[in-house]
Scaffold this motif. Structure first.
Motif, PDB file in Angstrom:
ATOM      1  N   TYR A 124       0.844  -1.198   0.000  1.00  0.00           N
ATOM      2  CA  TYR A 124       0.000   0.000   0.000  1.00  0.00           C
ATOM      3  C   TYR A 124       0.873   1.238   0.000  1.00  0.00           C
ATOM      4  CZ  TYR A 124      -3.329  -3.502   1.632  1.00  0.00           C
ATOM      5  OH  TYR A 124      -4.080  -4.634   1.774  1.00  0.00           O
ATOM      6  N   GLN A 125       0.195   2.321  -0.216  1.00  0.00           N
ATOM      7  CA  GLN A 125       0.892   3.596  -0.140  1.00  0.00           C
ATOM      8  C   GLN A 125       1.020   4.015   1.301  1.00  0.00           C
ATOM      9  OE1 GLN A 125      -0.885   6.522  -2.736  1.00  0.00           O
ATOM     10  NE2 GLN A 125      -0.597   5.257  -4.583  1.00  0.00           N
ATOM     11  N   ASP A 126       1.829   5.076   1.479  1.00  0.00           N
ATOM     12  CA  ASP A 126       2.137   5.471   2.849  1.00  0.00           C
ATOM     13  C   ASP A 126       0.926   6.001   3.605  1.00  0.00           C
ATOM     14  OD1 ASP A 126       4.722   4.738   2.388  1.00  0.00           O
ATOM     15  OD2 ASP A 126       5.441   6.784   1.991  1.00  0.00           O
ATOM     16  N   ASP A 127      -0.055   6.561   2.922  1.00  0.00           N
ATOM     17  CA  ASP A 127      -1.204   7.124   3.618  1.00  0.00           C
ATOM     18  C   ASP A 127      -2.376   6.163   3.669  1.00  0.00           C
ATOM     19  OD1 ASP A 127      -1.576   7.137   0.934  1.00  0.00           O
ATOM     20  OD2 ASP A 127      -2.374   9.183   0.839  1.00  0.00           O
ATOM     21  N   ALA A 128      -2.118   4.897   3.338  1.00  0.00           N
ATOM     22  CA  ALA A 128      -3.200   3.920   3.397  1.00  0.00           C
ATOM     23  C   ALA A 128      -3.532   3.624   4.856  1.00  0.00           C
ATOM     24  CB  ALA A 128      -2.797   2.640   2.657  1.00  0.00           C
ATOM     25  N   PRO A 129      -4.800   3.320   5.142  1.00  0.00           N
ATOM     26  CA  PRO A 129      -5.197   3.075   6.526  1.00  0.00           C
ATOM     27  C   PRO A 129      -4.458   1.901   7.161  1.00  0.00           C
ATOM     28  CG  PRO A 129      -7.119   3.582   5.199  1.00  0.00           C
ATOM     29  CD  PRO A 129      -5.994   3.470   4.225  1.00  0.00           C
TER      30      PRO A 129
END
Length: 496
Positions: free
Chosen positions: A321-326
């Motif tokens: 996931y990306q860094d701002d994914a929950p």
């Protein structure tokens, strides 16, 4: 024929018959004769053996008149050269009277303790009625009963013998006692008291002022030195200087040994405290895992495993996931919380772990021991100072006491010399005036180890002849009891 018409004479044949009759009687009763004779012999020998022996101590005194007067500065024990002179019977009797006077005897009894000597129980029991009679008689007549000292003086006078050798100037003095050592000691003391009383009686008014004044001066000097010695001992609080100094040296050595031991103990405690500080410093820097106890180690391991698992999950989520994914944000929050909990657990272990607490307690105990040793060393330094001062005081007192003792010995020697010369001067003055005869003890008191009573030869003869006579008497009595007295008398007389 009647008995009144018998002849008073006895024929020789009749006597032989009587003797033969007695011989037959003794021969027929030889066992009785032997038993009585042997028993009498043994009884006399045993009695003589257990009976206390009497020993004799002897001394000799020479009486002389004319003489040359020696120099007063000659040695005190130097013999005075004499010129032989005739000694009268009156002078001999006078010397015997002085020798056996009550004053000489009482002084001898007091010096030797004869009055305090307790006789054996046999003699006390034997003389108990006589002692009771004496006390009753004295009480009835209201006079003082004789004391033990009076009896001892009377006994000493009875056991003492003084005899002049024929055609000589020698008086032989003998004393009988139950022990040779006691007899010799009593006779020696008697001679000393006799010579002293002799000088006092005949020369009481002859005083030499020079020697008297010198004796008084030396006596005062001697007393002054003795007082100084006592003052030195009192000042240093010691009776025997060398012994006191030796004891103080041992105490000082013990104090020094203790000081060295405490110094080594201080170095050891300093090393322990430094080691504890290094361990606690490593613990405070975060190296808590090494100091953790077995009880707290599972909790730290659990926190480490949880933080490692969350870190792996974070890496896996960041790859998907990306860094701002929950999921990434939630796992990151969990990882930070786990790391924070791990840090708190490590700090808690480093501050409150059992090992750290034990290290702190050991360090505090070592610090307290070190403080106690420091205080003990400070007190020990004071004790060492007092010990050194005491040693110096004892050294000074020992030197002063030695100097005073030398003065005492010197004054004592001079004092004794003056006293001896004073006595010789008194005797010389009286002798020169012809007032009394000169007396010299030419043989000191000496007791023989061989008793004078009982004598062995007399005891043996008495036991032998007594046994024979008693054996014969026993046989004769037995013969009379058996046959009667009439046949024996009939054999001893004949008709005319």
């Amino acid at each position: 024929m009647s008995r009144t018409s018998q002849s008073p004479a006895t024929q020789p044949g009749d006597l032989e018959e009587v003797f033969r009759h007695l011989a037959r009687s003794v021969s027929s009763r030889r066992r009785l004769f032997a038993a009585v004779a042997l028993g009498t012999f043994l009884v006399v020998q045993v009695f003589a053996f257990v009976w206390p022996a009497t020993y004799e101590a002897r001394a000799a005194v020479m009486i002389q008149k004319s003489r040359y007067t020696p120099r007063l500065d000659s040695p005190a024990r130097a013999e005075s050269p004499v010129l032989v002179a005739e000694i009268t019977e009156e002078e001999v009797n006078s010397e015997i009277a002085v020798l056996t006077s009550h004053r000489v005897l009482s002084a001898t009894v007091e010096a030797t303790g004869l009055a305090k000597a307790r006789p054996s129980w046999f003699w006390r029991l034997l003389f108990a009625p006589l002692r009771a009679y004496e006390r009753a008689h004295a009480a009835y007549h209201e006079v003082a009963p004789p004391t033990d000292a009076d009896r001892a003086i009377r006994a000493l006078s009875g056991a003492l013998g003084v005899e002049r050798l024929k055609e000589s100037r020698i008086l032989v003095v003998t004393y009988e006692a139950g022990d040779p050592g006691v007899g010799e000691a009593v006779l020696a003391e008697l001679l000393r008291n006799y010579v002293a009383h002799h000088v006092e009686v005949h020369g009481a008014q002859r005083v030499v002022p020079f020697f008297s004044s010198q004796a008084e001066v030396l006596a005062r000097e001697l007393a002054r030195h003795e007082d100084a010695l006592q003052a030195i001992k009192k000042r240093v609080h010691a009776v025997d200087m060398p012994s006191e100094r030796e004891v103080q040296l041992k105490l000082d050595a013990g104090l020094r040994e203790e000081s060295e031991m405490l110094g080594r103990r201080l170095v050891e405690l300093d090393g322990k405290i430094a080691a504890y500080d290094r361990v606690l410093e490593r613990t405070s820097r975060g190296e808590a895992d090494a100091a953790a106890s077995p009880a707290s180690q599972p909790a730290l391991d659990e926190f480490k495993v949880q933080a490692l698992r969350l870190q792996l999950e974070q890496i896996r989520f960041e790859g998907r996931y990306q860094d701002d994914a929950p999921p990434v944000l939630e796992n990151r929050r969990k990882l930070e919380a786990a790391r924070k909990a791990l840090d708190e657990e490590r700090q808690n272990v480093s501050k409150h772990g059992p090992t750290v607490v034990a290290l702190h307690e050991e360090r505090e105990r070592a610090v307290a021991d070190r403080a106690g040793i420091v205080e003990r060393r400070q007190a020990l330094e004071k004790q060492l100072g007092a010990s050194r001062a005491r040693l110096v005081e004892l050294d000074e007192g020992s030197v002063a006491a030695s100097r005073t003792q030398r003065l005492i010995r010197s004054a004592e020697d001079r004092y004794m010399l003056v006293l001896s010369q004073q006595e010789r001067a008194l005797i010389d003055s009286a002798l020169d005036s012809g007032k009394f005869t000169n007396v010299s003890v030419v043989q000191e008191a000496a007791a023989s180890a061989k008793p004078v009573r009982p004598k062995k030869l007399i005891v043996i003869l008495a036991s032998v002849f007594g046994g024979l006579l008693l054996g014969f008497a026993a046989c004769l009595v037995q013969e009379v009891r058996t046959t009667g007295l009439a046949p024996l008398l009939a054999a001893a007389v004949t008709e005319p």
